[in-house]
Design an enzyme around this catalytic site. Structure first.
Site, PDB file in Angstrom:
ATOM      1  N   ASP A  90      20.215  61.959 -56.974  1.00  0.00           N
ATOM      2  CA  ASP A  90      21.624  61.809 -56.587  1.00  0.00           C
ATOM      3  C   ASP A  90      22.076  62.895 -55.627  1.00  0.00           C
ATOM      4  O   ASP A  90      23.253  62.991 -55.289  1.00  0.00           O
ATOM      5  CB  ASP A  90      22.541  61.756 -57.814  1.00  0.00           C
ATOM      6  N   ASP A 145      22.404  66.135 -55.803  1.00  0.00           N
ATOM      7  CA  ASP A 145      23.258  67.259 -56.180  1.00  0.00           C
ATOM      8  C   ASP A 145      22.445  68.537 -56.411  1.00  0.00           C
ATOM      9  O   ASP A 145      23.025  69.604 -56.589  1.00  0.00           O
ATOM     10  CB  ASP A 145      24.120  66.922 -57.407  1.00  0.00           C
ATOM     11  N   ARG A 146      21.114  68.443 -56.374  1.00  0.00           N
ATOM     12  CA  ARG A 146      20.258  69.624 -56.498  1.00  0.00           C
ATOM     13  C   ARG A 146      19.388  69.772 -55.256  1.00  0.00           C
ATOM     14  O   ARG A 146      19.105  68.796 -54.571  1.00  0.00           O
ATOM     15  CB  ARG A 146      19.379  69.533 -57.744  1.00  0.00           C
ATOM     16  N   SER A 189      19.362  75.951 -62.410  1.00  0.00           N
ATOM     17  CA  SER A 189      18.655  74.674 -62.283  1.00  0.00           C
ATOM     18  C   SER A 189      18.833  74.055 -60.908  1.00  0.00           C
ATOM     19  O   SER A 189      18.735  72.842 -60.745  1.00  0.00           O
ATOM     20  CB  SER A 189      19.137  73.700 -63.364  1.00  0.00           C
ATOM     21  N   SER A 205      20.309  61.807 -62.576  1.00  0.00           N
ATOM     22  CA  SER A 205      19.853  62.967 -61.826  1.00  0.00           C
ATOM     23  C   SER A 205      18.364  62.831 -61.487  1.00  0.00           C
ATOM     24  O   SER A 205      17.935  61.815 -60.970  1.00  0.00           O
ATOM     25  CB  SER A 205      20.145  64.254 -62.609  1.00  0.00           C
ATOM     26  N   THR A 259      25.903  67.528 -70.977  1.00  0.00           N
ATOM     27  CA  THR A 259      26.448  68.417 -69.952  1.00  0.00           C
ATOM     28  C   THR A 259      26.813  67.654 -68.683  1.00  0.00           C
ATOM     29  O   THR A 259      27.596  68.129 -67.874  1.00  0.00           O
ATOM     30  CB  THR A 259      25.440  69.531 -69.591  1.00  0.00           C
TER      31      THR A 259
END
Length: 551
Positions: A307, A309-310, A394, A147, A44
């Site tokens: 990274d 992004d979350r 997530s 991630s 993904t």
């Protein structure tokens, strides 16, 4: 789920990564292309693995980097390639390998100064900034990150000219081409030495940090946050945004404490996740224990994964917020405050994200676009500015600039984290308090994902479930309203099955990377109702397995 005895505790020294051994394995160990697990596989979000298992070694990166060059030729992409990396131990050598291949192929590459690390959203922002208004010479990007995965892992993903994760068509092409290069022992891979690659005319530095940080007031009300009088804190979790947060605080004079600027490839400062692994997951209460312990000291605190992004949000009143809860609060806050957004701009969500988003969107008379799991499905709706906000359970999200134009087409943990400060400053309530009000108005959902072991054959069965396997008329005592194997927002396969009633739903789907399947469920009628949804879903899955075995 069995919780490890040391979950939430510091990692013992004997459990920390041997960085030297990992780097040696990256250079010296060779994958065997005849072994399926050793081949390149874009899930993904790109290819992931570890050098110890021969799933993320120099040969993989040579093959993938050359495949990206081949794809750029095939697709006619002639602009610069923005290259970013996070702070995992394998990221720097993988970036060096990429640069050696890109330079040999005469690809114009933009890298951060001084071997700097770069958050995923800063790469997306750079691609979109370069391509804005252009009719030719479009840029794309490569981001080297696994991630929030454990320290021994590596990852690499390709972002196309629209700034976000590439389409399955593109990643399948790159994956297949990379495996061709592995099969032919890298015979067609071009490469120069690292020092030569750094000196190449095609390699230039780009100030990702300044371009991104200086533009933040176009997407957030930084003045409101600055003047709020709030006490704010951020823990970069040793990730790619470690220097960004100090720059953000200084540039906008924010009341923000940057709690840790340490970068350590062993991530020894992390508390262990639920399974005893080190994992930089900002939505895990075990991994976030150090920040949760400080919740009474700050009005709002936040963290991002490696990274960036979350996001993870910690409030004084509620502790660590579940991702679905904070996504709901963001939707409400954005659509109540972004007066520059068009009236028909909607909400994007994945099929496994809370239905509370649908109820809030309906209250604002905004359409909902529901897509399969994976942020790549949101790229188009952000790029063409038809969704003002997109989010996944997530803890990944992004949203438009205040004027309704595109900001990033990849997950952006930085703006999601700062939005918590804007919400608190604007409303006088922290996001946990606001969520409590929203659930009083729209219902209080109970959500849970249950994982179970699955063989490759069982995973294949789940991935290809059909609606006719659902023979019952009810789910947990309620009439079934819809049975889906395709997402209603784009008619793409969800890789599983979704069954919905008025007050509940479940999705059953196999993991793309692990030997498990997942059942996501949600109920607006309480815990017992959710338990029944999961029981009915499990019975359906078991029946599908039994039917397959009988055949």
């Amino acid at each position: 789920m069995s919780v490890h005895d040391l979950a939430g505790q510091p990692a013992p020294n004997d459990q920390l990564l041997d960085v030297s051994a990992l780097l040696a394995a990256y250079q010296n160990d060779q994958p065997d292309p005849s072994v399926t697990a050793h081949r390149v596989s874009f899930g993904t979000s790109g290819h992931r693995g570890t050098a110890f298992d021969r799933t993320f070694n120099e040969a993989h990166i040579l093959a993938i980097a050359q495949a990206v060059c081949d794809y750029r030729d095939e697709a006619g992409i002639t602009g610069p390639l923005f290259l970013g990396m996070d702070t995992h131990a394998l990221s720097a050598p993988a970036q060096a390998t990429c640069l050696e291949v890109f330079a040999a192929n005469e690809v114009a590459v933009r890298i951060a100064a001084d071997d700097g690390v770069t958050p995923t959203p800063a790469v997306s922002h750079a691609i979109l900034t370069h391509n804005n208004g252009r009719t030719e010479g479009h840029a794309d990007g490569v981001i080297i990150t696994p991630s929030h995965n454990p320290p021994a892992d590596g990852g690499i993903k390709y972002n196309g000219p629209t700034g976000g994760p590439a389409t399955p068509t593109a990643t399948n092409w790159i994956q297949n081409r990379a495996n061709h290069h592995l099969d032919t022992e890298l015979a067609d891979v071009k490469r120069v030495g690292y020092e030569q690659a750094l000196r190449a005319d095609t390699t230039q530095e780009y100030d990702f940090l300044r371009h991104y940080v200086d533009d933040l007031d176009a997407v957030l009300d930084m003045d409101l946050i600055r003047d709020s009088g709030l006490s704010l804190a951020v823990d970069p979790l040793g990730g790619a945004g470690v220097h960004y947060w100090s720059a953000i605080a200084d540039t906008y004079d924010l009341p923000l404490d940057v709690l840790r600027t340490e970068v350590d490839p062993t991530f020894s400062f992390m508390t262990l996740d639920w399974d005893g692994q080190i994992r930089m997951d900002p939505s895990s209460g075990y991994a976030m224990q150090s920040l949760i312990d400080l919740k009474d000291k700050y009005d709002v605190a936040f963290a991002c994964d490696t990274d960036h992004d979350r996001h993870g949000i910690v409030t004084k009143t509620g502790g660590l917020m579940p991702p679905n809860a904070y996504l709901s609060v963001m939707v409400d806050a954005l659509f109540s405050s972004r007066t520059g957004w068009a009236d028909d701009v909607g909400v994007g969500k994945t099929v496994v994200t809370t239905r509370l988003l649908d109820r809030i969107a309906a209250d604002y008379e905004r359409p909902v676009t529901e897509v399969p799991v994976g942020f790549k499905w949101f790229v188009d709706v952000l790029y063409d500015e038809t969704c003002g906000f997109v989010g996944e359970e997530s803890a990944g999200a992004s949203f438009l600039r205040k004027d309704g134009t595109v900001w990033s087409t990849d997950k952006d943990g930085i703006i999601a984290a700062l939005m918590a400060a804007e919400i608190t400053a604007r409303t006088g309530q922290d996001p946990s308090e606001r969520y409590a009000e929203l659930t009083e108005q729209f219902g209080d959902p109970v959500y849970e994902r249950v994982d179970a072991p699955a063989t490759p054959e069982q995973k294949a069965v789940l991935k290809n479930l059909t609606p006719d396997l659902v023979t019952q008329d009810e789910l947990a005592g309620e009439p079934i309203q819809t049975i889906r194997t395709k997402a209603p927002g784009n008619d793409a396969a969800i890789g599983g099955l979704k069954v919905e009633t008025e007050n509940g739903w479940f999705v059953a789907r196999p993991s793309g990377t692990e030997a498990i399947y997942k059942i996501y469920g949600e109920s607006f009628k309480g815990r017992n109702h959710l338990d029944q949804i999961h029981a009915d879903a499990q019975a359906l899955v078991t029946r599908a397995f039994d039917t397959s075995d009988a055949a």
